[in-house]
Design an enzyme around this catalytic site. Structure first.
Site, PDB file in Angstrom:
ATOM      1  N   LYS A 156      50.332  51.810  32.787  1.00 13.66           N
ATOM      2  CA  LYS A 156      49.999  52.199  31.110  1.00 13.66           C
ATOM      3  C   LYS A 156      48.924  51.715  30.498  1.00 13.66           C
ATOM      4  O   LYS A 156      48.718  52.387  29.710  1.00 13.66           O
ATOM      5  CB  LYS A 156      51.458  51.711  30.341  1.00 13.66           C
ATOM      6  CG  LYS A 156      51.791  50.170  30.491  1.00 13.66           C
ATOM      7  CD  LYS A 156      52.930  49.730  30.154  1.00 13.66           C
ATOM      8  CE  LYS A 156      53.567  48.611  30.954  1.00 13.66           C
ATOM      9  NZ  LYS A 156      54.970  48.508  30.879  1.00 13.66           N
ATOM     10  N   LYS A 206      44.930  41.168  35.037  1.00 16.87           N
ATOM     11  CA  LYS A 206      45.155  41.339  33.640  1.00 16.87           C
ATOM     12  C   LYS A 206      43.632  40.467  33.025  1.00 16.87           C
ATOM     13  O   LYS A 206      43.142  41.259  32.028  1.00 16.87           O
ATOM     14  CB  LYS A 206      46.293  40.775  32.885  1.00 16.87           C
ATOM     15  CG  LYS A 206      47.548  41.566  33.433  1.00 16.87           C
ATOM     16  CD  LYS A 206      48.449  42.165  32.267  1.00 16.87           C
ATOM     17  CE  LYS A 206      49.159  43.374  32.706  1.00 16.87           C
ATOM     18  NZ  LYS A 206      50.602  43.191  32.318  1.00 16.87           N
ATOM     19  N   LYS A 265      47.184  52.221  41.082  1.00 14.77           N
ATOM     20  CA  LYS A 265      48.550  52.551  40.755  1.00 14.77           C
ATOM     21  C   LYS A 265      48.876  53.140  39.180  1.00 14.77           C
ATOM     22  O   LYS A 265      47.946  53.027  38.412  1.00 14.77           O
ATOM     23  CB  LYS A 265      49.433  51.291  40.803  1.00 14.77           C
ATOM     24  CG  LYS A 265      49.213  50.298  39.745  1.00 14.77           C
ATOM     25  CD  LYS A 265      50.551  49.372  39.648  1.00 14.77           C
ATOM     26  CE  LYS A 265      50.384  48.538  38.210  1.00 14.77           C
ATOM     27  NZ  LYS A 265      51.350  48.011  37.745  1.00 14.77           N
TER      28      LYS A 265
HETATM   29  N1  AQP Z   1      52.700  52.913  39.728  1.00 12.66           N
HETATM   30  C1  AQP Z   1      54.111  52.252  39.775  1.00 12.66           C
HETATM   31  N2  AQP Z   1      54.725  52.542  41.054  1.00 12.66           N
HETATM   32  C2  AQP Z   1      56.131  52.243  41.177  1.00 12.66           C
HETATM   33  N3  AQP Z   1      56.472  51.107  40.342  1.00 12.66           N
HETATM   34  C3  AQP Z   1      55.843  50.818  39.380  1.00 12.66           C
HETATM   35  N4  AQP Z   1      56.116  49.841  38.254  1.00 12.66           N
HETATM   36  C4  AQP Z   1      55.133  49.789  37.529  1.00 12.66           C
HETATM   37  N5  AQP Z   1      54.122  50.649  37.945  1.00 12.66           N
HETATM   38  C5  AQP Z   1      54.492  51.395  39.086  1.00 12.66           C
HETATM   39  C6  AQP Z   1      57.296  49.192  38.431  1.00 12.66           C
HETATM   40  O1  AQP Z   1      57.878  49.244  36.971  1.00 12.66           O
HETATM   41  C7  AQP Z   1      58.694  48.274  36.860  1.00 12.66           C
HETATM   42  C8  AQP Z   1      58.239  47.767  35.325  1.00 12.66           C
HETATM   43  O2  AQP Z   1      57.263  46.679  35.385  1.00 12.66           O
HETATM   44  P1  AQP Z   1      56.533  45.961  34.126  1.00 12.66           P
HETATM   45  O3  AQP Z   1      57.586  46.351  32.876  1.00 12.66           O
HETATM   46  O4  AQP Z   1      56.246  44.725  34.345  1.00 12.66           O
HETATM   47  O5  AQP Z   1      55.438  47.032  34.084  1.00 12.66           O
HETATM   48  P2  AQP Z   1      54.216  46.827  34.642  1.00 12.66           P
HETATM   49  O6  AQP Z   1      54.259  46.599  35.905  1.00 12.66           O
HETATM   50  O7  AQP Z   1      53.474  45.832  33.681  1.00 12.66           O
HETATM   51  O8  AQP Z   1      53.856  48.296  34.326  1.00 12.66           O
HETATM   52  P3  AQP Z   1      52.452  48.934  34.400  1.00 12.66           P
HETATM   53  O9  AQP Z   1      52.476  50.266  33.754  1.00 12.66           O
HETATM   54  O10 AQP Z   1      51.759  48.600  35.655  1.00 12.66           O
HETATM   55  O11 AQP Z   1      51.518  47.982  33.226  1.00 12.66           O
HETATM   56  P4  AQP Z   1      49.839  47.319  33.439  1.00 12.66           P
HETATM   57  O12 AQP Z   1      49.382  48.350  32.639  1.00 12.66           O
HETATM   58  O13 AQP Z   1      50.387  46.285  32.412  1.00 12.66           O
HETATM   59  O14 AQP Z   1      49.903  47.032  34.795  1.00 12.66           O
HETATM   60  C9  AQP Z   1      58.407  47.052  37.694  1.00 12.66           C
HETATM   61  O15 AQP Z   1      59.204  47.004  38.574  1.00 12.66           O
HETATM   62  C10 AQP Z   1      57.052  47.642  38.412  1.00 12.66           C
HETATM   63  O16 AQP Z   1      57.127  47.028  39.676  1.00 12.66           O
END
Ligand code: AQP
Length: 330
Positions: A196, A112, A193
């Protein structure tokens, strides 16, 4: 019954297909066999400096999506993290057991900050708050995507360390990461992956976006120059990702899909994946919108969940405070 625990950050207007397949689908299944505690991680979301009004709206829409996806607030405890103040209390105790170097090795923090997020201390201590979220409910299993594995390891280490130092107090949780669905990849960049904060919108499927747009994105997914439909993450990441998505939503095993697509082209696979995704998402979208139409009812559900969560969380904090030598709160 064993306990299942998971949370998601309200950092977007809509969950994406990775959140859904990697975590939400498993969270919903685990309700059958487990006492489930599911929450919206609004305190975690503060680490990326959201606008206050946007954060409030996203917290509600994330809760609505949990319910729309099948989390049943009558059966499971559904709540907002900041409503259960005990999470931050336990975080402090756990932070005094976490090595500075240990926290510094967390890859999400590194990723990040590399992506340009300001390196605030909250982003650094993020995994300790997450450990508290998990340990405070004596969670046995934690359904998350592959990207959370390292944070979960830290939670396990902290629980074990606490127990070793102060006697058996905390449950050491197990990750629940499904092999084939734990990592849904970006449609345009299938070696990264789905996230968002993706570089382009074309590779990201948001659950609340227009189904026609979703179908179009899937039809434009990056594949490769071969013709064979086969699951091979190394050499065919795009095709493998499409097979994973299909399998997760249709319930057809990947090996059966490979057989079914023998002699067919990528176009056929993409069309079917689009159909499967749209079929899953259309009712999800409608349910979310109807829940959002009654925010007072949603807030009532979340308040009820917070009260149930706080009972368990308070007991853990008291147990922990006592073990570490804090005077009892009379
Ligand atoms: N691509 C993915 N495949 C499978 N699982 C995923 N998760 C996130 N992306 C994938 C799972 O979703 C849950 C939510 O996690 P979070 O709210 O912490 O979101 P995050 O991981 O920050 O989501 P993003 O989209 O991956 O955000 P950024 O862009 O900030 O990195 C978790 O169980 C996560 O494992």
């Amino acid at each position: 019954k064993p306990r299942s625990l998971s949370g998601m950050q309200p950092t977007s207007d809509s969950l994406h297909l990775g959140n859904y397949i990697g975590a939400l689908v498993e969270m919903v299944k685990l309700q059958e066999t487990h006492d489930a505690f599911y929450f919206i991680a609004d305190l975690h979301a503060l680490t990326v400096a959201p606008e206050p009004e946007v954060l409030r709206e996203r917290t509600r829409v994330t809760a609505a999506q949990f319910i729309a996806g099948g989390v049943d607030p009558a059966r499971s405890v559904l709540f907002v993290q900041s409503h259960v103040h005990q999470h931050t209390e336990l975080t402090w105790v756990l932070s005094t057991l976490t090595g500075f170097g240990e926290a510094g090795r967390m890859t999400q923090f590194k990723d990040k900050t590399a992506k340009g997020h300001s390196a605030n201390v909250g982003l650094f201590t993020y995994p300790i708050l997450m450990a508290s979220d998990i340990l405070i409910y004596d969670s046995d299993v934690v359904p998350v995507g592959e990207d959370q594995r390292q944070h979960l390891e830290l939670s396990r280490d902290l629980a074990a360390r606490f127990n070793q130092r102060f006697g058996d107090t905390l449950v050491v949780p197990e990750p629940h990461i499904m092999k084939e669905t734990a990592k849904i990849q970006d449609l345009q960049e299938p070696t990264a992956k789905m996230s968002k904060s993706a570089a382009t919108d074309a590779g990201l499927i948001n659950l609340l976006e227009d189904p026609k747009r979703i179908a179009k994105k899937i039809r434009s997914a990056v594949t490769d120059t071969e013709r064979e439909i086969r699951f091979d993450v190394e050499n065919k990441p795009g095709v493998s990702n499409l097979l994973s998505i299909h399998s997760a939503l249709s319930g057809v095993p990947v090996s059966a899909l490979e057989t079914a697509y023998e002699g067919k082209g990528y176009g056929d696979l993409k069309k079917d994946v689009a159909d499967v995704v749209v079929a899953a998402i259309t009712p999800f979208r409608e349910r979310t919108l109807s829940l959002m139409a009654d925010p007072a009812e949603l807030d009532r559900i979340l308040a009820d969940g917070a009260a149930r969560a706080a009972e368990v969380a308070e007991a853990t904090v008291r147990r922990v405070y006592d073990r570490v030598g804090l005077l009892p709160r009379l």
